[in-house]
Write a protein that holds these residues in place. Structure first.
Motif, PDB file in Angstrom:
ATOM      1  N   SER A 143      30.992  -8.041  38.821  1.00 29.40           N
ATOM      2  CA  SER A 143      30.731  -6.952  39.776  1.00 29.40           C
ATOM      3  C   SER A 143      31.919  -6.756  40.706  1.00 29.40           C
ATOM      4  O   SER A 143      32.295  -5.609  41.022  1.00 29.40           O
ATOM      5  CB  SER A 143      29.466  -7.254  40.590  1.00 29.40           C
ATOM      6  N   ALA A 147      34.704  -5.039  38.709  1.00 26.16           N
ATOM      7  CA  ALA A 147      34.390  -3.632  38.466  1.00 26.16           C
ATOM      8  C   ALA A 147      34.601  -2.815  39.733  1.00 26.16           C
ATOM      9  O   ALA A 147      35.137  -1.696  39.689  1.00 26.16           O
ATOM     10  CB  ALA A 147      32.953  -3.497  37.962  1.00 26.16           C
ATOM     11  N   ALA A 148      34.200  -3.371  40.886  1.00 28.34           N
ATOM     12  CA  ALA A 148      34.404  -2.660  42.156  1.00 28.34           C
ATOM     13  C   ALA A 148      35.889  -2.512  42.465  1.00 28.34           C
ATOM     14  O   ALA A 148      36.354  -1.445  42.891  1.00 28.34           O
ATOM     15  CB  ALA A 148      33.686  -3.399  43.284  1.00 28.34           C
ATOM     16  N   THR A 167      27.790 -13.130  37.208  1.00 25.40           N
ATOM     17  CA  THR A 167      27.726 -11.669  37.280  1.00 25.40           C
ATOM     18  C   THR A 167      28.405 -11.169  38.546  1.00 25.40           C
ATOM     19  O   THR A 167      28.883 -10.042  38.602  1.00 25.40           O
ATOM     20  CB  THR A 167      26.271 -11.169  37.266  1.00 25.40           C
ATOM     21  N   GLY A 168      28.424 -12.028  39.581  1.00 27.86           N
ATOM     22  CA  GLY A 168      29.104 -11.648  40.819  1.00 27.86           C
ATOM     23  C   GLY A 168      30.586 -11.417  40.590  1.00 27.86           C
ATOM     24  O   GLY A 168      31.193 -10.526  41.208  1.00 27.86           O
ATOM     25  N   ALA A 193      31.443   0.964  34.272  1.00 29.26           N
ATOM     26  CA  ALA A 193      31.006  -0.424  34.469  1.00 29.26           C
ATOM     27  C   ALA A 193      30.074  -0.855  33.341  1.00 29.26           C
ATOM     28  O   ALA A 193      30.182  -1.981  32.832  1.00 29.26           O
ATOM     29  CB  ALA A 193      30.319  -0.573  35.822  1.00 29.26           C
ATOM     30  N   THR A 227      22.894 -12.009  40.896  1.00 29.35           N
ATOM     31  CA  THR A 227      23.954 -11.688  41.853  1.00 29.35           C
ATOM     32  C   THR A 227      25.091 -12.698  41.852  1.00 29.35           C
ATOM     33  O   THR A 227      26.130 -12.428  42.461  1.00 29.35           O
ATOM     34  CB  THR A 227      23.381 -11.637  43.277  1.00 29.35           C
ATOM     35  N   ASN A 256      30.859  -3.791  30.704  1.00 27.88           N
ATOM     36  CA  ASN A 256      29.892  -4.880  30.576  1.00 27.88           C
ATOM     37  C   ASN A 256      29.503  -5.080  29.122  1.00 27.88           C
ATOM     38  O   ASN A 256      29.437  -6.207  28.620  1.00 27.88           O
ATOM     39  CB  ASN A 256      28.664  -4.558  31.437  1.00 27.88           C
ATOM     40  N   VAL A 299      27.829 -12.165  31.086  1.00 30.34           N
ATOM     41  CA  VAL A 299      27.386 -11.102  31.999  1.00 30.34           C
ATOM     42  C   VAL A 299      25.998 -10.597  31.661  1.00 30.34           C
ATOM     43  O   VAL A 299      25.535  -9.617  32.225  1.00 30.34           O
ATOM     44  CB  VAL A 299      28.377  -9.910  31.970  1.00 30.34           C
ATOM     45  N   ASP A 323      35.948 -11.077  47.299  1.00 32.55           N
ATOM     46  CA  ASP A 323      34.660 -11.257  46.615  1.00 32.55           C
ATOM     47  C   ASP A 323      34.849 -11.893  45.237  1.00 32.55           C
ATOM     48  O   ASP A 323      34.066 -12.760  44.830  1.00 32.55           O
ATOM     49  CB  ASP A 323      33.938  -9.908  46.464  1.00 32.55           C
TER      50      ASP A 323
END
Length: 332
Positions: free
Chosen positions: A174, A177-178, A170-171, A187, A283, A191, A276, A247
């Protein structure tokens, strides 16, 4: 001689006779052999968990409502306090670890029992499920991820069940998406499309609302089917080449590290970058367990490094739970 006291008027139950009825929808009675099979499976799993150094905790069936998410069945008690039936063991174990076991690391804890959740968050009927699972608290490395993956695989093996583990992060989603500048609405839509492997919808969303570039290309890659461990290296290399931020790259490297540390699991392992699903606190790595003969996942888990912080003792953690309603009929 002691005389029995007659019950007071207030203690007499004057309710009308209750007609026999089946359990409420979403719940069940377990009788005789079904009950014995459940207890045998629980005993097998508990022995496996304890052999690996995990100790049992038994949280209460009722908690303050804010321990759980919107899937919990809530009610007001007589003092007006909002309470909830247990909807998630992991959140309760996090509360215990962050309060009564604060600062003790690593913690290896396991549980078993039932949870009650709404079929749809904040509405709809409830259903009860039987679970068992493990949580490793205070360990942040890929070795901890591998320990949990190995224990999940060993649990299926102990029950005589062949299975596979589908690993994602999922990290990573995320981070993408960021990087794409996606707000909450977009988002959530991305997902949902990725979770359903709905490439047409995902492509439409990306072409309409995401600026062309690495983030958009990497999002489209998430709808690809899972790859077995032997082919995962090629998929991860393609994803790393598209990683738009540090990230995103770190999330992919964490999957690679978990794969490397989790060799010889005794279960088939695959990588699904579009994995997801899960409760909102995950996280990092996430995974689902699949058993031969079962149409849906029979368990799952992942890393939840921020959940304990909600209870005042931020520490990393990773764990998994098994769906005993699905596993017991398959067990030898």
């Amino acid at each position: 001689m002691t005389r029995a006291l007659a019950p007071s008027a207030s203690a007499v139950d004057n309710r009308p006779f209750v007609q026999p009825a089946t359990p409420l929808p979403g719940t069940q009675d377990l009788l005789f052999e079904a009950a014995r099979r459940l207890r045998r499976c629980e005993a097998t799993l508990c022995a496996r968990f304890e052999a690996k150094g995990y100790a049992e905790v038994i949280p209460p069936a009722i908690e303050a409502a804010d321990v759980f998410g919107p899937e919990a069945f809530r009610a007001l008690d007589r003092s007006g306090r909002l309470i909830a039936l247990r909807a998630d063991f992991t959140a309760q174990v996090a509360r215990i670890a962050a309060t009564r076991l604060s600062g003790m690391s690593p913690l290896r804890l396991y549980y078993r029992g039932s949870i009650v959740r709404r079929v749809a968050p904040d509405s709809g009927p409830v259903h009860e499920r039987l679970q068992a699972g493990c949580e490793l608290v205070g360990a942040a490395g890929a070795e901890a991820d591998a320990e949990i993956l190995a224990l999940a695989a060993a649990s299926l093996h102990a029950l005589g069940i062949r299975g596979r583990i589908s690993l994602g992060s999922t990290g990573y989603f995320s981070a993408l998406a960021a990087a794409a500048g996606a707000g909450g609405r977009l988002a959530a839509a991305l997902n949902d499309a990725i979770d359903r492997k709905d490439l047409p919808t995902l492509r439409s969303l990306c072409e309409r609302e995401v600026t062309p570039g690495k983030a958009r290309d990497a999002l489209l890659l998430l709808a690809q089917p899972p790859r077995p461990q032997t082919e995962a290296g090629e998929l991860l290399s393609r994803a790393e080449a598209l990683a738009p931020t540090e990230d995103a790259l770190k999330a992919l490297q964490r999957i690679s590290a978990a794969l490397g540390a989790a060799r010889s699991l005794g279960a088939e392992l695959e990588v699904d970058l579009g994995e997801v699903r899960g409760l909102g606190y995950y996280t990092g790595i996430v995974f689902n367990l699949y058993a031969t003969g079962a149409p849906r996942p029979v368990g799952g888990g992942g890393r939840y490094d921020t959940l304990l912080g909600r209870f005042g003792d931020p520490r990393p953690a990773v764990g998994f739970s098994l769906d005993l309603d699905a596993l017991v009929p398959l067990a030898c």
